[in-house]
Design a protein around this motif. Structure first.
Motif, PDB file in Angstrom:
ATOM      1  N   MET B  29       0.817  -1.220   0.000  1.00 49.19           N
ATOM      2  CA  MET B  29       0.000   0.000   0.000  1.00 49.19           C
ATOM      3  C   MET B  29       0.852   1.271   0.000  1.00 49.19           C
ATOM      4  SD  MET B  29      -3.195  -0.754  -0.184  1.00 49.19           S
ATOM      5  CE  MET B  29      -2.595  -1.879  -1.414  1.00 49.19           C
ATOM      6  N   THR B  32       2.021   1.752  -3.489  1.00 50.84           N
ATOM      7  CA  THR B  32       0.904   2.177  -4.319  1.00 50.84           C
ATOM      8  C   THR B  32       0.637   3.671  -4.117  1.00 50.84           C
ATOM      9  OG1 THR B  32      -0.032  -0.023  -3.997  1.00 50.84           O
ATOM     10  CG2 THR B  32      -1.509   1.675  -4.866  1.00 50.84           C
ATOM     11  N   ASN B 170      -2.115  -4.780  -6.003  1.00 50.43           N
ATOM     12  CA  ASN B 170      -2.028  -3.342  -5.735  1.00 50.43           C
ATOM     13  C   ASN B 170      -1.885  -2.555  -7.030  1.00 50.43           C
ATOM     14  OD1 ASN B 170       0.610  -4.248  -6.166  1.00 50.43           O
ATOM     15  ND2 ASN B 170       1.511  -2.758  -4.761  1.00 50.43           N
TER      16      ASN B 170
END
Lengths: 339, 620
Positions: B29, B32, B170
């Protein structure tokens, strides 16, 4: 560049204007003298020499030498000295410490300075007691040592400084005695000559709190029978008659003291000192009177690349003044907002 | 900037948007979010980011405490905070949904990866029943997509293991979000190609997933309520920009300071600690510019090596977080006593002891100001925003070498990691402050001082004729020799304090960041609260309220005009992410009835929280 003829400095020239404040009869006086005489003999430059110490009786040392000096905080001299060498590897740095400073509160820093092999000399004054705080037991005090903090005797197992240094990877380990001036000076010269961390343990008598701690091998009369003065490439002989020697007990890796001519022992049985032999150094450093003589001199010397040289080799050659900071700030992805 | 999608010409226009990517710590994350940030910055938006992750590297999968999140607030307007509530939540698993849903605004969009809503994951997240099946999500626009399956399909045929294939989820989600906000994929594609050069199959998988996510938005039958959005570029001042995190800006600031000082070498002594380690990593990349980084055996060795380096004529720097600063305390006292330059960076984190290593707080102000034995004053400066860290880095070096003193530089976990667009300054515009080492032996004494700054001479080993001894024992005010003289100790203590007063005369006057020059409420902040305070005061000031935002870079000594400034307001409000430290200092220094607004949740202030507090103060 102008060149000036450097005057030859005497031992006295390495003394500072400060009154030395150790107890009368303290072994530190003899070590200070030996160091000052060694510096004079080596012809070192005062401005290039730095003494860095921690806290304790021994650590007052820098105030008494006319070079640069830094009396730092308890146990941290090795870390500070490492920073000095990273800033300027040309400086000739001596770390002065004691058994408490260097092996208790500063044991961790000692370990890492030795394993990194920072090019400097360490003199560890081992008196097996805390002097400046008035006589508590230290990490080198023997079991049973009675002190204000161990009224019933110490139950700690002592650390052996030389074995510690060898164990953490020191490439130079030597030992001497405070009042054995010529010997100590020889060891200090060798330590200075060695490139890398040179660890020198000096048995130092504390007349007030631990008098005679090393009498078992320093007392007149028995010293010659209880000291083995090591020399690279020479047989390990000792004793008044030089007829005692060290050999490996046949069929084992245990050292034993033998007498030439007795039980068929000849010179061919006596070990020849090889400073590069790490395994033998570990056996030698562990010898304890009265069964075996105490090993003095350069026990181990096996040079390796120094830490600061390798660290600084990774640096670029562009001086910071010529650094194009604008280019650096614009390296990578940028975008422009038109005016 | 990309043109609006051909299939959906009706992109809705948004001024600002807050998105949070949330998933497992292993879901990528942070990465991302950083990629989305890069594309957004390149599209000309102003932005602020908030990475929020657990202390564990891979916390047990699927648990709420293992959720890693990256929030970005971006838009066409001046963005100063990370956003009070979310417009879009990307929830890669049930735990992420559970943790973040409360921050989503009513009517906001939530994208859930239905493929991860298995019984086991629901159970681990603590859901008794599937929230996708009941009315839990009724107040929101829900976008249920099987991201897992879509990603697996995209990479099918590349011969990846199931585990490797799943790691592309992702990128699929990122592709979709880039489509949704009309962002380019170009920088992301370049990044993937560079990062995975050595593993072509992984590179191709990531590219495929990214493109598939984007194509899905472009072509798939999306629910009627999900449109593409258009966010115009912000009206930023002209110039060349880059995104910068506080750590990056601080690294460059320290380097710029080194250059301005004319000193040849910087020696950073540091020991790994969250969230300060990135500074060690960054500076380790500056070896070609004469920066030595020394990863010491512990915090104490780290600071001591830096002091040793300064003693020998380099610029000593040490970096850590609160627990490490505590260990460095005695050595910092040595640097104060021996009057050697040193920059100490504290990237503050939450709580006493180990606390919350990855969460932000500003509760080390007392430690910075008072956390040493003896009367041991030192200057303390703080960074307010990621880009501000550049200037503060330079200033810390300037104070250290000009006044021969350690300087504490406070940043925090939020600033260290948060990013924003940065109008790159002209590095040549930094005013040099060249250091002159003492070389003249004539009349030299190690503790002789400059009349204006009270700095002692910096005489470094290697200089003939200046051999001297220094140490932690109290020393004679001239010779530096050990001195137990009572009057000398009084004099030296006074001098150390007076040096701080001289610094106070050399720092800029305290200005008002925004708002009125005098009036009802002064909101005083320091450090990373700058963004939300600024936004809150801007809102209230626009309403005509008599309020001002005062933000302190210099925490010790305080700017000499600060007292007068505070007394021009009826009330002084001090929002801090601690239980009230600056507020105590202000009350004690100026005897003003300052009041605290305090929060220690490990998260930055919301703008609304500060607006509400100021309104309450205004009504009194």
């Amino acid at each position: 560049m102008t060149t000036t003829q450097l005057p030859q400095l005497s031992a006295k020239d390495f003394g500072s204007d400060q009154e030395v404040r150790w107890c009368p009869g303290c072994g530190d006086y003899a070590i200070l003298k030996a160091v000052q005489r060694t510096l004079a003999d080596l012809g070192v430059r005062r401005e290039n020499t730095v003494f860095v110490s921690g806290i304790g009786c021994a650590s007052r040392f820098p105030y008494y030498v006319s070079t640069y000096g830094f009396h730092t905080i308890h146990g941290r001299a090795p870390a500070l000295a490492t920073g000095v060498k990273l800033a300027n590897p040309e400086l000739d740095v001596w770390v002065i410490t004691g058994d408490g400073d260097g092996l208790s509160i500063g044991g961790n820093h000692m370990l890492h300075m030795l394993r990194r092999n920072v090019d400097l000399q360490i003199i560890l004054f081992n008196n097996e007691v805390y002097g400046l705080t008035k006589g508590q037991y230290s990490p080198t005090s023997r079991r049973g040592f009675r002190s204000p903090s161990t009224p019933m005797g110490s139950i700690d197992n002592p650390i052996a400084p030389g074995a510690f240094a060898l164990g953490v990877g020191a490439r130079f380990v030597a030992r001497s005695i405070d009042t054995l001036t010529p010997h100590l000076m020889g060891v200090l010269s060798r330590a200075h000559e060695h490139k890398g961390a040179s660890f020198v343990e000096v048995f130092q008598n504390c007349v007030v709190f631990n008098d005679g701690a090393f009498a078992a091998f320093t007392e007149k009369g028995i010293a010659v029978e209880q000291q083995l003065h090591l020399e690279h490439g020479k047989p390990m002989l000792f004793g008044k008659e030089r007829n005692r020697g060290i050999r490996l007990r046949p069929g084992s890796i245990v050292l034993e003291a033998v007498t030439l001519g007795e039980n068929g022992v000849g010179m061919e049985d006596i070990l020849v000192h090889d400073e590069r032999d790490h395994a033998m150094a570990q056996l030698l450093v562990a010898m304890q009177p009265p069964q075996l003589p105490i090993a003095l001199g350069v026990i181990h010397c096996d040079p390796a690349p120094t830490y600061e040289r390798e660290a600084l080799a990774q640096l670029g050659s562009t001086p910071v003044a010529e650094l194009d900071l604008n280019a650096l700030l614009r390296k990578g992805r940028t975008w422009t907002v038109p005016g | 900037m990309s043109s609006p999608s051909a299939t959906r010409p009706e992109r809705e226009v948004r001024d600002t948007v807050v998105i949070r990517f949330a998933g497992d710590s292993g879901d990528g994350m942070q990465l991302t979010g950083l990629r989305f940030t890069q594309e957004t910055a390149l599209a000309g938006s102003d932005l602020a980011t908030f990475p929020d992750y657990p202390a564990e590297i891979r916390a047990p999968a699927g648990t709420t405490y293992g959720v890693s999140a990256f929030q970005i607030h971006f838009g066409a307007l001046d963005i100063t905070s990370v956003g009070d509530e979310l417009d879009v939540l990307v929830a890669m698993n049930p735990a992420a949904l559970k943790v973040s849903l409360a921050d989503l605004r009513m009517g906001g969009t939530v994208l859930v990866d239905t493929g991860s809503f298995t019984d086991r994951n629901l159970q681990k997240a603590g859901y008794a029943k599937n929230p996708l099946d009941d009315h839990a999500l009724a107040p929101y626009q829900v976008l249920k997509l099987d991201v897992t399956r879509h990603a697996m399909d995209a990479v099918d045929g590349l011969g990846l293991s199931q585990k490797e294939a799943l790691r592309c989820r992702n990128m699929w989600a990122l592709g979709l979000m880039l489509w949704m906000y009309g962002r380019s994929r170009r920088a992301t594609v370049e990044w993937i190609e560079k990062k995975f050069t050595a593993t072509p199959d992984v590179r191709d998988a990531n590219l495929r997933a990214l493109n598939a996510g984007h194509a899905f938005g472009e072509t798939a039958e999306m629910p009627s309520h999900v449109a593409g959005y258009s966010v115009a570029a912000a009206e930023l001042p002209p110039g060349t920009y880059r995104t910068v995190s506080g750590t990056e800006a601080l690294s460059w600031g320290l380097l710029a300071g080194l250059k301005a000082s004319g000193i040849q070498r910087m020696v950073l002594g540091s020991y790994p600690i969250t969230p300060a380690s990135p500074l060690l990593h960054n500076l380790a990349g500056f070896k070609e510019y004469g920066v030595v980084t020394f990863q010491a055996e512990d915090e104490i060795a780290a600071v001591c090596s830096a002091i040793g380096a300064s003693y020998a004529g380099a610029l000593g720097v040490t970096s850590s977080s609160g627990p490490g600063i505590a260990l460095k305390g005695e050595a910092i006292g040595l640097a104060i006593a021996t009057e050697l330059p040193l920059v100490i960076v504290n990237a503050q984190r939450a709580g006493p002891s180990t606390g919350l290593p990855t969460k932000t707080e500003q509760s080390d102000l007392y430690q910075a100001l008072f956390g040493r034995n003896g009367d041991a004053p030192l200057p303390v400066v703080a960074t307010a925003t990621p880009s501000d860290s550049y200037e503060v880095g330079i200033e810390a070096v300037r104070l250290a070498v000009t006044y021969m003193t350690p300087v504490m530089l406070l940043t925090d976990g939020f600033l260290a990691n948060a990013a924003e667009p940065w109008l790159i300054p002209d590095a040549d515009a930094v005013e040099p402050f060249p250091v002159r080492f003492r070389t003249d032996p004539e009349g030299f004494q190690p503790f002789m001082r400059d009349e204006r700054t009270l700095a002692r001479a910096w005489a470094i080993p290697g200089t003939p004729g200046l051999e001297h001894r220094i140490g932690g024992l109290e020393r004679h005010h001239g010779t530096g020799n050990i001195s137990y003289d009572p009057d000398n100790h009084q004099y030296m203590t006074d001098i150390r304090l007076e040096k701080l007063r001289r610094i106070a005369l050399d720092i800029p006057r305290q200005e008002i960041s925004i708002g009125v020059e005098s009036g009802d409420v002064a909101v005083v902040g320091w450090g990373s609260t700058w963004g939300p305070i600024h936004q809150a005061v801007r809102i209230l000031h626009a309403e005509g309220k008599q309020v001002a935002h005062i933000h302190l870079r210099y925490l010790w000594p305080l700017p000499p005009n600060l007292g007068d400034l505070l007394r021009r307001f009826k009330a002084v409000l001090v929002p801090e992410m601690n239980t009230g430290q600056l507020v105590t200092v202000l009350r004690s220094e100026y005897l003003v009835p300052a009041k605290g607004v305090n929060k220690v949740t490990g998260k930055p202030f919301k703008v609304r929280e500060i607006v509400d507090a100021v309104r309450a103060a205004l009504e009194k």
